[in-house]
Design a protein around this motif. Structure first.
Motif, PDB file in Angstrom:
ATOM      1  N   ASP A 328      -1.888   7.101  -7.418  1.00 59.33           N
ATOM      2  CA  ASP A 328      -1.935   5.736  -7.931  1.00 59.33           C
ATOM      3  C   ASP A 328      -2.035   4.779  -6.750  1.00 59.33           C
ATOM      4  O   ASP A 328      -1.051   4.234  -6.278  1.00 59.33           O
ATOM      5  CB  ASP A 328      -0.674   5.445  -8.752  1.00 59.33           C
ATOM      6  N   GLY A 329      -3.244   4.618  -6.235  1.00 60.81           N
ATOM      7  CA  GLY A 329      -3.451   3.749  -5.091  1.00 60.81           C
ATOM      8  C   GLY A 329      -4.837   3.145  -5.111  1.00 60.81           C
ATOM      9  O   GLY A 329      -5.435   2.958  -6.171  1.00 60.81           O
ATOM     10  N   GLU A 330      -5.373   2.839  -3.932  1.00 63.59           N
ATOM     11  CA  GLU A 330      -6.704   2.263  -3.827  1.00 63.59           C
ATOM     12  C   GLU A 330      -7.585   3.205  -3.024  1.00 63.59           C
ATOM     13  O   GLU A 330      -7.239   3.596  -1.908  1.00 63.59           O
ATOM     14  CB  GLU A 330      -6.648   0.889  -3.152  1.00 63.59           C
ATOM     15  N   ARG A 331      -8.721   3.569  -3.602  1.00 66.45           N
ATOM     16  CA  ARG A 331      -9.665   4.450  -2.920  1.00 66.45           C
ATOM     17  C   ARG A 331     -10.107   3.779  -1.624  1.00 66.45           C
ATOM     18  O   ARG A 331     -10.499   2.603  -1.618  1.00 66.45           O
ATOM     19  CB  ARG A 331     -10.849   4.719  -3.838  1.00 66.45           C
ATOM     20  N   GLY A 349     -12.840   1.194  10.970  1.00 68.05           N
ATOM     21  CA  GLY A 349     -13.282   0.379   9.847  1.00 68.05           C
ATOM     22  C   GLY A 349     -12.697   0.944   8.566  1.00 68.05           C
ATOM     23  O   GLY A 349     -12.612   2.165   8.398  1.00 68.05           O
ATOM     24  N   PHE A 350     -12.259   0.058   7.657  1.00 67.96           N
ATOM     25  CA  PHE A 350     -11.690   0.475   6.368  1.00 67.96           C
ATOM     26  C   PHE A 350     -12.402  -0.288   5.250  1.00 67.96           C
ATOM     27  O   PHE A 350     -12.535  -1.525   5.317  1.00 67.96           O
ATOM     28  CB  PHE A 350     -10.190   0.149   6.306  1.00 67.96           C
ATOM     29  N   TRP A 351     -12.856   0.448   4.216  1.00 68.05           N
ATOM     30  CA  TRP A 351     -13.491  -0.183   3.067  1.00 68.05           C
ATOM     31  C   TRP A 351     -12.970   0.440   1.775  1.00 68.05           C
ATOM     32  O   TRP A 351     -12.711   1.649   1.705  1.00 68.05           O
ATOM     33  CB  TRP A 351     -15.013  -0.009   3.114  1.00 68.05           C
ATOM     34  N   SER A 352     -12.842  -0.387   0.749  1.00 68.07           N
ATOM     35  CA  SER A 352     -12.405   0.093  -0.562  1.00 68.07           C
ATOM     36  C   SER A 352     -13.589   0.634  -1.346  1.00 68.07           C
ATOM     37  O   SER A 352     -14.749   0.541  -0.908  1.00 68.07           O
ATOM     38  CB  SER A 352     -11.746  -1.043  -1.345  1.00 68.07           C
ATOM     39  N   MET A 395      -5.361   5.076  -0.405  1.00 65.99           N
ATOM     40  CA  MET A 395      -4.306   4.310   0.262  1.00 65.99           C
ATOM     41  C   MET A 395      -3.235   4.009  -0.787  1.00 65.99           C
ATOM     42  O   MET A 395      -3.507   3.371  -1.810  1.00 65.99           O
ATOM     43  CB  MET A 395      -4.859   3.016   0.853  1.00 65.99           C
ATOM     44  N   ILE A 396      -2.023   4.493  -0.522  1.00 68.47           N
ATOM     45  CA  ILE A 396      -0.936   4.317  -1.475  1.00 68.47           C
ATOM     46  C   ILE A 396       0.223   3.602  -0.791  1.00 68.47           C
ATOM     47  O   ILE A 396       0.250   3.448   0.430  1.00 68.47           O
ATOM     48  CB  ILE A 396      -0.451   5.672  -2.041  1.00 68.47           C
ATOM     49  N   THR A 410       1.903  -2.910  -5.338  1.00 70.45           N
ATOM     50  CA  THR A 410       2.696  -3.315  -4.175  1.00 70.45           C
ATOM     51  C   THR A 410       1.974  -3.059  -2.857  1.00 70.45           C
ATOM     52  O   THR A 410       2.520  -3.350  -1.796  1.00 70.45           O
ATOM     53  CB  THR A 410       4.023  -2.540  -4.162  1.00 70.45           C
ATOM     54  N   LEU A 411       0.751  -2.519  -2.896  1.00 68.92           N
ATOM     55  CA  LEU A 411       0.095  -2.048  -1.677  1.00 68.92           C
ATOM     56  C   LEU A 411      -0.176  -3.172  -0.680  1.00 68.92           C
ATOM     57  O   LEU A 411       0.164  -3.055   0.506  1.00 68.92           O
ATOM     58  CB  LEU A 411      -1.213  -1.334  -2.038  1.00 68.92           C
ATOM     59  N   LYS A 412      -0.765  -4.256  -1.130  1.00 72.80           N
ATOM     60  CA  LYS A 412      -1.135  -5.307  -0.193  1.00 72.80           C
ATOM     61  C   LYS A 412       0.098  -5.954   0.420  1.00 72.80           C
ATOM     62  O   LYS A 412       0.133  -6.246   1.625  1.00 72.80           O
ATOM     63  CB  LYS A 412      -2.006  -6.355  -0.892  1.00 72.80           C
TER      64      LYS A 412
END
Length: 1006
Positions: A328-331, A349-352, A395-396, A410-412
Motif C-alpha cells: 500500500d504505497g506509491e509506485r 532520479g525518482f518518478w511515480s 515507496m511505502i 502518510t507518505l509525503k
C-alpha cells in the motif's frame, strides 16, 4: 535552429513567444529539429466543434447538454464506431497540419490533458471551481444556482435540467453559465492563448489570482467553451477515444516513445513526420528518463485461484509462479547514474507511476544540499560494481515504533519530515523503498530478459539498507493451494493483498497482462465474516451513477432494545462505507424501498441519532450527502476481509475491503447488528483465525509432537476462561485477575490469546469483561471502542502488555517465586492513567524515567533514558566525594583493590636515615606504591628542609623494621595527636596479595 527553418507569419511568431517565452532558448537546444507552426493555432472552439462533439456522437454516448447537436455533414452511419472515431481524429490532425503546421503539441496537451506532465497541477477540484465561478458570475452564494454547483452530485427536481446533470460537474456549470453569458457566440481565444493562460493558472495558488484568471476566460468564452475548459482543468475529458488512439493516429511509434519517456512534448516534436520511424534502440527505456511501468492485471471476480495460476502460463518443465505482497504505497522508479560533479559520485532520479518527478523530495545525491529523504541514507545499498541502474518498486511509509507499514496517505508527510533528518533516527515514520524489479544495469537494458534473470541481476546489484531500501521478497510456489494461506497472512498484517507473477515473463511497458495478476482479499473464498448492518447514509455518484446513491454509510445500533422514548432509540455509530458489489438491480431495489425517506444532511444541524467519526466537538468525517432513519431504512449483508483501526468512523474501527453481498429483505432494522453483538462476533472470528493460522503452521512445519494451545473456552455463568496449558511456570501473578482487551503492538506483536496464555502460565486469572474483582489488572495496546469506553468511565487504570513482560523479567532477575506486582511507570506501562494516580506513579521513576524497582530491559531503553539526560556533566572527578558516597551506600571499599587503603595514611620508618640495608629500602619503596595504588596516602618527611622527623598529622599506620625501630620511630613523630597502629611491611604486602585490608594484629613488624 536549422538554417532551412521555414518563415513564420507574424501571428505564429507571436504565439511561439507567447507559449514558450523565456524557455524558448533552452527548448531550441534540447529539440533543435522541433517543428514550427507556420500559422496561428486554431480557435479553441474548434476542438469541440470539429473533434470532441463528433467523437461523442460517433460513440453514441450522451454528451454534455452543451454538446447536443444533430449529426453534421460528416456523418459515419455506415462505419463502425471505431472506424468513425479514427476518421474524425485523422481529419482533425490533417486539417491542423494544413492550416497551422506540424507542431501538434499545443492541441495534444488539451485533448489528453491527463498525460501532459509539463504543466503543473492546478490544485482545483469541483467545489473549488464552483466557488470561483460564483465569484466570477457575481451570483448570491445562497442562491439555487450556487447551491447546485456546490452540491453537484445531488439530484435536482424532476423534469428540470439539473436532474439530468447530477454527478456531471461540468454539465451543472453549463446550466448556470448559460443563464448569464457574457458571450453568446463562440469566443476568439486561440489554442495557444488558452494554453498560456492555463500555464498561469497552474502557477498561482491564491483564490483571488485564480478568480482573476477565470474572469479572463469568462469574458472571452461562451458557456460551451467554459464547459470544455472546466473538463480540461479537471482532466476528465471522456470524449469516447483514449490516448492510445490519438497517439497511434499521430504516429505509429508514438505510443512506444511515450511509454519509455512519459513525455507528450517529446512525442509530438520528435515524431511529427509519420514517415520517419524510430529504430529499436530508440524504443527502450533510458537512464534519467521516466517510463510507463508494467501494471498488474485485475483478478477475474468469478475466477478461481486454479484458473489464475493457469493464466500464468506454466510449462511441463517449469510450473512455478511467484507470490509477492502487494504494498500500500506509491509506485516509484529509481534511476542512478555515475556523475563526478555530484557529491558522492552518483546522481538520482525518482518518478511515480504517473510520471511525477519526486527527485526534489527523495534526493538527487548521496550528500550535500541535494541529498533528500532517501538518498542520504542509502549510500551502502549498492554493490561497488554498480555504475548505473534503474529499479522498479513501491515507496511505502514505515513506522519504526510499531515496525509496520503505514497507510499510503502518510507518505509525503513522512518524506518531508525525513528530508530534514540528518541523524538516521530509529524512531518515527520514514519512506521505505521496496524494490521488486531491475530494468537497467551497467549500461544493459534488461526488459527483454525473463523476470527470474532480472531478479538475479537485482540481487547482484543491491545489498539494501534496513528500513530504507529493501528488496521485496517472494515465495516460489507450484500449486494454487499455496495462495490462500499467504493471502491470509498479509490480510492479518493489514496489507493490500498479493501479486502473482510469471518468472518466465519479460517486462512490458505500460501494459496489463496475465504475467502479473493482483489478488485482493475481497475475492478470497470463505474469508471474512458476513455482517448485516443498517444503512444510515447515502453518497451520490458521478458519471453514469450521477443523480443516485452510488455508495452507502452503514452503522451499528447502540442499543437495539431501546424503547421509542429512550434517547438511544434508533441511535447508530458510523461503521463503514460500501459501494462495491452492487448491480443495477440492487441499486434499484434499495431505491424503491427507501424512496421519499431520505433527508439532506445539514452539517450545522446533524441528525442526533447518527454519530460520525472525528473529534467529539466536530464529528463530520465521512459525512453522507443524505441520511435516513434506521426505522425507514434497509439492512445490507456485507462481507469484509478484516477489521482495521480508523478515526474516520465513530466506531474507531472499520471494515477493510467491504463488499455488498445481498439486500436482507427478510430482516427489519432491529435485526441489524448492534455494537455489542459485533464486538463479540469480532472476538470470536479473531480467535478462529488465530487457531487456523496455528494449525497451518503446525501442518507446514511437521515438527514432532508440537504442543498446541486449544481455543479458550468460556465457562457458562463464570467470567473465568479455562485454557489448557502445561502447568504454571510460577506463581508470579497469583491472586491477580487480568482483563486483556487487545493484542500487543509494541515492542513485538503478540495476540490476545498469547498474552492470556502467558499470564495464566504464571498463576494469573483471566476474565473476558470488566469486573469488580479485587486486584483487577486491565491490559490494552490499541484504542478500540471498548477501550475508549472504559477510559471514559475512569474506573480503572489501563496497562500496556509490556508490564507483564517486565514483571516476568524482573522476577527472573530477583529469583523470587512469590507473587509480584512491579510498580507502574507512567510512560512505559500506562496506556491510560487515572488523574489521581499521576503523582503516585511518577514517584516510581527518577527525573529521567529510570525505574527504581526495575532493571533496564535492553540497550534501546538505556539509549532512550540517556537521550533525555543533560549532555554535559562535570568533568572533574572528586575522589573523596565518590568514596564517601559509596560508603553511604554500604559498599565495603576494603574489598576493592584500588580503594582498600582508603582513609589510610602510612608512615614508613628507617628510610633516608642512613640505613644501608638495601633489601629493606626496596621493600619500603614497593609497599609505598601498593598503598598509593590502593587509595591510601604515604606520610611525607621534613628531613629535606627543616629536620629529621616524620609528619605525624593524620597518620593511621606506622611501618617499622623491628621492635627497636618502633620505639625510636614513635619518639620522632611530629605533631602526633594519638598513637598510630604499628605494623611491619609484611602487612602491606599481605593486603596487596589478598586484595583486601587484613587484620593488623598478625603483622606488628617484620
Amino acid at each position: 535552429m536549422a538554417e532551412d527553418t521555414p518563415m513564420l507569419d507574424a501571428d505564429a511568431a507571436k504565439e511561439q513567444s507567447l507559449m514558450y517565452g523565456r524557455e524558448e532558448h533552452d527548448i531550441d537546444q534540447k529539440y533543435p529539429n522541433r517543428p514550427l507552426n507556420l500559422h496561428k493555432t486554431l480557435p479553441f472552439h474548434s476542438l469541440f466543434t470539429e473533434l470532441f462533439n463528433p467523437l461523442l456522437d460517433s460513440s453514441k454516448k450522451n454528451r454534455p447538454p452543451a454538446a447536443r447537436r444533430k449529426q453534421g455533414p460528416h456523418g459515419h452511419s455506415n462505419l463502425s464506431p471505431n472506424e468513425a472515431r479514427r476518421n474524425i481524429i485523422e481529419r482533425f490532425i490533417a486539417g491542423w497540419r494544413k492550416d497551422v503546421g506540424d507542431d501538434f503539441y499545443p492541441a495534444m496537451r488539451l485533448i489528453i490533458p491527463e498525460k501532459d506532465r509539463d504543466r503543473a497541477m492546478y490544485g482545483l477540484k469541483e467545489k473549488a471551481i464552483a466557488k470561483i465561478l460564483i465569484k466570477v458570475t457575481k451570483i448570491d452564494k445562497d442562491s439555487d444556482d450556487a447551491k447546485r454547483m456546490i452540491n453537484w452530485k445531488l439530484p435536482g427536481q424532476l423534469n428540470k435540467p439539473s436532474a439530468s446533470t447530477a454527478g456531471d460537474f461540468a454539465g451543472r456549470c453549463f446550466e448556470v453559465l448559460s443563464k448569464r453569458p457574457l458571450k453568446t457566440s463562440v469566443g476568439d481565444m486561440s489554442i495557444a492563448e488558452v494554453n498560456n493562460t492555463l500555464d498561469q493558472l497552474s502557477q498561482v495558488g491564491q483564490e483571488e489570482q485564480q478568480v482573476s484568471i477565470f474572469k479572463r476566460f469568462y469574458r472571452r468564452m461562451n458557456p460551451e467553451e467554459m464547459t470544455w475548459l472546466i473538463r480540461i482543468i479537471l482532466r476528465q475529458m471522456k470524449i469516447g477515444a483514449t490516448e492510445k488512439t490519438f497517439l497511434d493516429i499521430w504516429h505509429p511509434d508514438a505510443e512506444a516513445l511515450f511509454n519509455v519517456s512519459s513525455n507528450l512534448r517529446r512525442v509530438c516534436w520528435e515524431l511529427y513526420d509519420p514517415e520517419l520511424r524510430l529504430d529499436g534502440g530508440d524504443t527502450g527505456i533510458t537512464l534519467m528518463q521516466c517510463f510507463q511501468p508494467q501494471l498488474a492485471n485485475f483478478q477475474n471476480k468469478v475466477g478461481s485461484f486454479q484458473r489464475m495460476v493457469t493464466r500464468l502460463q506454466p510449462t511441463p518443465d517449469d510450473d512455478s509462479f511467484w507470490i509477492e505482497e502487494k504494498l500500500d504505497g506509491e509506485r516509484m522508479q529509481l534511476h542512478m547514474v555515475e556523475d563526478s560533479s555530484v557529491p558522492g559520485g552518483m546522481r538520482f532520479g525518482f518518478w511515480s507511476r504517473k510520471a511525477k518527478d519526486y527527485t526534489y523530495l527523495y534526493g538527487s545525491a548521496f550528500e550535500g544540499e541535494n541529498a533528500g529523504a532517501l538518498t542520504r541514507f542509502i549510500k551502502d545499498a549498492f554493490h561497488p560494481n554498480v555504475r548505473n541502474i534503474i529499479l522498479d518498486g513501491e515507496m511505502i511509509t514505515w513506522d519504526m515504533e510499531t515496525d509496520h507499514i503505514v497507510g499510503f496517505g502518510t507518505l509525503k508527510t513522512a518524506a518531508i519530515s525525513e528530508k530534514e533528518n540528518t541523524t538516521n533516527s530509529s524512531t518515527g515514520q520514514r519512506p521505505l523503498f521496496r524494490v521488486f524489479d531491475c530494468l537497467y544495469f551497467n549500461d544493459t537494458l534488461l526488459t527483454q530478459y525473463a523476470l527470474r534473470d532480472r531478479r538475479k541481476a537485482l540481487s547482484g546489484a543491491v545489498k539494501g539498507v534496513h528500513r530504507r531500501l529493501e528488496v521485496l521478497p517472494y515465495i516460489e510456489a507450484h500449486s494454487y493451494t499455496e495462495i490462500e494461506p499467504e493471502l491470509r497472512k498479509v490480510v492479518a498484517d493489514a496489507s493490500e493483498g498479493l501479486v502473482l507473477k510469471n518468472p518466465r515473463s519479460m517486462y512490458r511497458l505500460n501494459e496489463r497482462n496475465d504475467d502479473w495478476v493482483k489478488v485482493k482479499p475481497e475475492y478470497m473464498s470463505e474469508f471474512g465474516e458476513s455482517l448485516d448492518c443498517v444503512v444510515v447514509g447515502g453518497y451520490f455518484g458521478s458519471g453514469h451513477r450521477g443523480g443516485a446513491h452510488s455508495s452507502f454509510l452503514c452503522g451499528l445500533l447502540v442499543n437495539k432494545h431501546a424503547k421509542p422514548d429512550d434517547p438511544e432509540y434508533e441511535k447508530c455509530y458510523s461503521f463503514f462505507k460500501v459501494g462495491g458489489g452492487f448491480s443495477q438491480a440492487d441499486y434499484a431495489s434499495v431505491r424503491t424501498r427507501t424512496e421519499g425517506k431520505w433527508e439532506d444532511w445539514n452539517a450545522k444541524r446533524p441528525p442526533p441519532g447518527i454519530e460520525l467519526g472525528g473529534h467529539a466537538d466536530n464529528r463530520q468525517h465521512e459525512r453522507p450527502d443524505q441520511w435516513i432513519r434506521p426505522s425507514n431504512s434497509v439492512v445490507l449483508e456485507c462481507k469484509a476481509a478484516s477489521v482495521e483501526a480508523s478515526d474516520k468512523f465513530r466506531m474507531g474501527i472499520t471494515l477493510r475491503f467491504p463488499r455488498f453481498k445481498q439486500l436482507r429483505v427478510d430482516k427489519r432494522w432491529t435485526d441489524a447488528l448492534s455494537i455489542s453483538e459485533f464486538m463479540e462476533l469480532k472476538d470470536n472470528v479473531e480467535r478462529e483465525v488465530e487457531e487456523k493460522e496455528k494449525e497451518f503452521k503446525i501442518e507446514q512445519s511437521r515438527r514432532k509432537k508440537a504442543r498446541t494451545t486449544k481455543k479458550p473456552l468460556v465457562v457458562a455463568g463464570n467470567d473465568a476462561v479455562s485454557t489448557p496449558y502445561a502447568g504454571p511456570e510460577s506463581k508470579l501473578f497469583d491472586g491477580l485477575t487480568f482483563f486483556i482487551m487487545t493484542d500487543q503492538l509494541h515492542p513485538a506483536k503478540k495476540s490476545k490469546a498469547e498474552l492470556e496464555l502467558l499470564v495464566k502460565g504464571h498463576g494469573g486469572k483471566i476474565v473476558q469483561r470488566d469486573s469488580t474483582a479485587d486486584n483487577l489488572v486491565v491490559i490494552a495496546d490499541k484504542r478500540l471502542v471498548k477501550v475508549s469506553s472504559l477510559e471514559k468511565r475512569s474506573t480503572n487504570n489501563i496497562l500496556k502488555p509490556i508490564w507483564i513482560y517486565d514483571c516476568i523479567r524482573q522476577s527472573e532477575l530477583d529469583t523470587s517465586p512469590l507473587p509480584f506486582m512491579l510498580p507502574f511507570e507512567p510512560n512505559r506501562h500506562m496506556f491510560f492513567l487515572l488523574p489521581d494516580k499521576q503523582l503516585e506513579y511518577e514517584a516510581n521513576v527518577d527525573e529521567y524515567g529510570d525505574a527504581y524497582a526495575r532493571d533496564i530491559a535492553d540497550v534501546d531503553e538505556m539509549k532512550a533514558i540517556l537521550k533525555d539526560m543533560p549532555r554535559k556533566f562535570e568533568t572533574v572527578f572528586r575522589r573523596q566525594e565518590c568514596v564517601e558516597q559509596l560508603e553511604d551506600h554500604g559498599e565495603e571499599l576494603s574489598r576493592l583493590k584500588n580503594y582498600m587503603f582508603s582513609n589510610v595514611k602510612v608512615a614508613f620508618d628507617g628510610v633516608g636515615d642512613g640505613d644501608e640495608d638495601s633489601k629493606w629500602a626496596l621493600q619500603v619503596q614497593i609497599a609505598e606504591n601498593y598503598v598509593r595504588f590502593g587509595g591510601g596516602m604515604v606520610a611525607g618527611r621534613e628531613g629535606d628542609d627543616e629536620g629529621d622527623g616524620i609528619v605525624a598529622q593524620g597518620i593511621t599506620h606506622l611501618v617499622v623494621k623491628n621492635q627497636d625501630a618502633e620505639k625510636m620511630a614513635v619518639n620522632r613523630l611530629i605533631g602526633a595527636t594519638g598513637l598510630a597502629r604499628t605494623v611491619g611491611v609484611k602487612w602491606v604486602e599481605k593486603c596487596w596479595e589478598e586484595g583486601t585490608r587484613v587484620d593488623e594484629e598478625r603483622f606488628q613488624w617484620g
